[in-house]
Design an enzyme around this catalytic site. Structure first.
Site, PDB file in Angstrom:
ATOM      1  CB  THR A  83      25.345  21.128  40.469  1.00 31.17           C
ATOM      2  OG1 THR A  83      26.120  21.952  41.340  1.00 31.17           O
ATOM      3  CG2 THR A  83      25.330  19.734  41.065  1.00 31.17           C
ATOM      4  CB  CYS A 197      27.849  28.453  38.930  1.00 30.38           C
ATOM      5  SG  CYS A 197      26.283  28.184  39.796  1.00 30.38           S
TER       6      CYS A 197
END
Length: 234
Positions: A83, A197
């Site tokens: 992430t 992202c």
């Protein structure tokens, strides 16, 4: 082949992309029945998301540090935090383990530098677009200038990530809004745009726009595969 460690589940929708990319990368390099050696701990994203919203990054860092130690105990020889946003607590994770952490921003910046990109747009969660842990690393360590969307556009990007992509929802209207924001960043002088992202690549891809896109999941996995296939004694 060295063993890749993954901290996943943030969200699981993007973590499955990591698993695929790592295995496809090893197979492309070695052929046959080869696949990546992986140790993964997948956390409950609901706990992490609540900490993000509360601004309790200390607790989030502690949680991921403990999970990283579990990955290391499982035999991993490096670690990926799967992430972008949670690289905010990368220092806490690094301090908790003895194996190297392969940083997602470094993997992205190295490719940008190789391609001669000096000014880049950034899409991600509000935390990634507005705080310094990511932008500052690109600017200070690599000399890459970062452009982010305006506030209204940042709100759109953030909302779509949490309300749609993390829930596995792909909406055509959101794709068009993202593409308009990418065009806006390009008009502001960005030579390319980082999909900062790990879920965004579910929504937009290079075939959707002429603006060069840098998929952080793909670049992070690519760096890990190269690391895993490098002789540790060399």
């Amino acid at each position: 082949m060295r063993v890749i460690g993954i901290l996943g589940g943030m969200s699981w929708e993007s973590t499955q992309g990591y698993y695929r990319a790592l295995n496809e990368g090893v197979k492309a390099a070695l052929g046959g029945f080869h696949s990546a050696k992986i140790v993964m701990v997948s956390v409950d994203f609901a706990e992490i998301e609540a900490m993000q919203q509360q601004g309790d990054w200390q607790a989030a860092g502690d949680l991921l540090a403990r999970a990283a130690q579990s990955v290391e105990r499982g035999g991993a020889e490096c670690l990926l935090i799967a992430t972008n946003t949670m690289h905010k607590v990368a220092p806490a994770v690094e301090q908790a383990i003895a194996i190297p952490l392969l940083h997602i921003a470094d993997a992205t910046a190295e490719q940008l530098k190789a391609d001669g990109i000096t000014r880049v747009g950034l899409l991600g969660t509000r935390f990634t677009m507005e705080q310094d842990f990511y932008i500052g690393r690109l600017e200070e360590r690599f000399g890459i200038e970062v452009v982010v969307p305006d506030r209204a556009e940042r709100d759109i990007v953030h909302r779509v990530i949490f309300e749609e992509l993390c829930q596995g929802r792909i909406e055509e209207g959101s794709r068009q809004r993202y593409l308009a924001i990418i065009d806006s960043l390009y008009a502001q002088g960005a030579q390319a745009v980082i999909l900062g992202c790990t879920e965004i690549a579910m929504l937009v891809s290079q075939q959707d726009t002429a603006v060069p896109l840098y998929d952080t999941t793909a670049l992070h996995a690519q760096k890990a595969v190269a690391w895993a296939l490098t002789d540790s004694s060399s």
